[in-house]
Design an enzyme around this catalytic site. Structure first.
Site, PDB file in Angstrom:
ATOM      1  N   HIS A 125     137.434 -31.305  49.660  1.00  0.00           N
ATOM      2  CA  HIS A 125     139.160 -31.178  50.365  1.00  0.00           C
ATOM      3  C   HIS A 125     139.474 -31.821  49.094  1.00  0.00           C
ATOM      4  O   HIS A 125     139.535 -32.780  48.792  1.00  0.00           O
ATOM      5  CB  HIS A 125     138.953 -31.670  51.889  1.00  0.00           C
ATOM      6  CG  HIS A 125     138.059 -32.856  51.638  1.00  0.00           C
ATOM      7  ND1 HIS A 125     138.800 -33.902  51.276  1.00  0.00           N
ATOM      8  CD2 HIS A 125     137.239 -33.790  51.764  1.00  0.00           C
ATOM      9  CE1 HIS A 125     137.778 -35.080  51.510  1.00  0.00           C
ATOM     10  NE2 HIS A 125     137.619 -34.989  52.144  1.00  0.00           N
ATOM     11  N   LYS A 129     126.689 -16.896  55.646  1.00  0.00           N
ATOM     12  CA  LYS A 129     128.043 -15.899  54.480  1.00  0.00           C
ATOM     13  C   LYS A 129     126.294 -16.019  53.574  1.00  0.00           C
ATOM     14  O   LYS A 129     125.582 -14.694  53.474  1.00  0.00           O
ATOM     15  CB  LYS A 129     129.219 -16.333  54.106  1.00  0.00           C
ATOM     16  CG  LYS A 129     130.213 -15.829  55.053  1.00  0.00           C
ATOM     17  CD  LYS A 129     131.627 -16.729  54.735  1.00  0.00           C
ATOM     18  CE  LYS A 129     132.553 -16.393  55.403  1.00  0.00           C
ATOM     19  NZ  LYS A 129     133.545 -16.484  54.403  1.00  0.00           N
TER      20      LYS A 129
END
Length: 129
Positions: free
Chosen positions: A110, A59
């Site tokens: 995470h 991206k």
């Protein structure tokens, strides 16, 4: 100057079936990223965060996953344990074609069921001298 920014968020549980299938791991992950002797929770976080990094890189590059293999992008830890992207083969070629004089910044995280990666590609003036 910022060339591109990319972010990706993945559900860690998505990788439960992946860790049981070596052919899937070999398709998406660099040989240096494939781990065998870890607890399931650590493996899931490991693969989820690295997959998110590859998606975030694509991206930031502005191409999506096009003209390069995800396994040609490797997340490593530097001497200070900071995550970094190492590009090889097809990914390195596309990066060099699009981003002359650029550096890549990576952040991983995470928490519980999610892993996230953030990539900034920065164009640096007078890189290398």
């Amino acid at each position: 100057m910022i060339y591109g920014i990319g972010v990706d968020l993945v559900n860690i549980k998505r990788f439960e079936s992946w860790i049981k299938n070596p052919s899937i791991l070999e398709r998406f992950f660099n040989k240096n990223e494939i781990k065998e002797k870890c607890s399931t929770d650590i493996l899931l976080e490991h693969y989820a965060s690295r997959f998110a990094a590859k998606e975030a890189f694509s991206k930031a590059l502005g191409t999506g996953i096009y003209n390069f293999n995800l396994k040609d992008i490797c997340v490593v830890k530097n001497k200070d344990c900071k995550p970094e992207l190492v590009l090889e083969d097809t990914a390195l070629r596309v990066f060099n074609e699009r981003c002359k004089d650029c550096v890549i910044h990576l952040s991983l995280t995470h928490e519980k069921e999610y892993a996230m990666a953030y990539v900034i590609i920065e164009k640096v003036e007078n890189i290398g001298g």
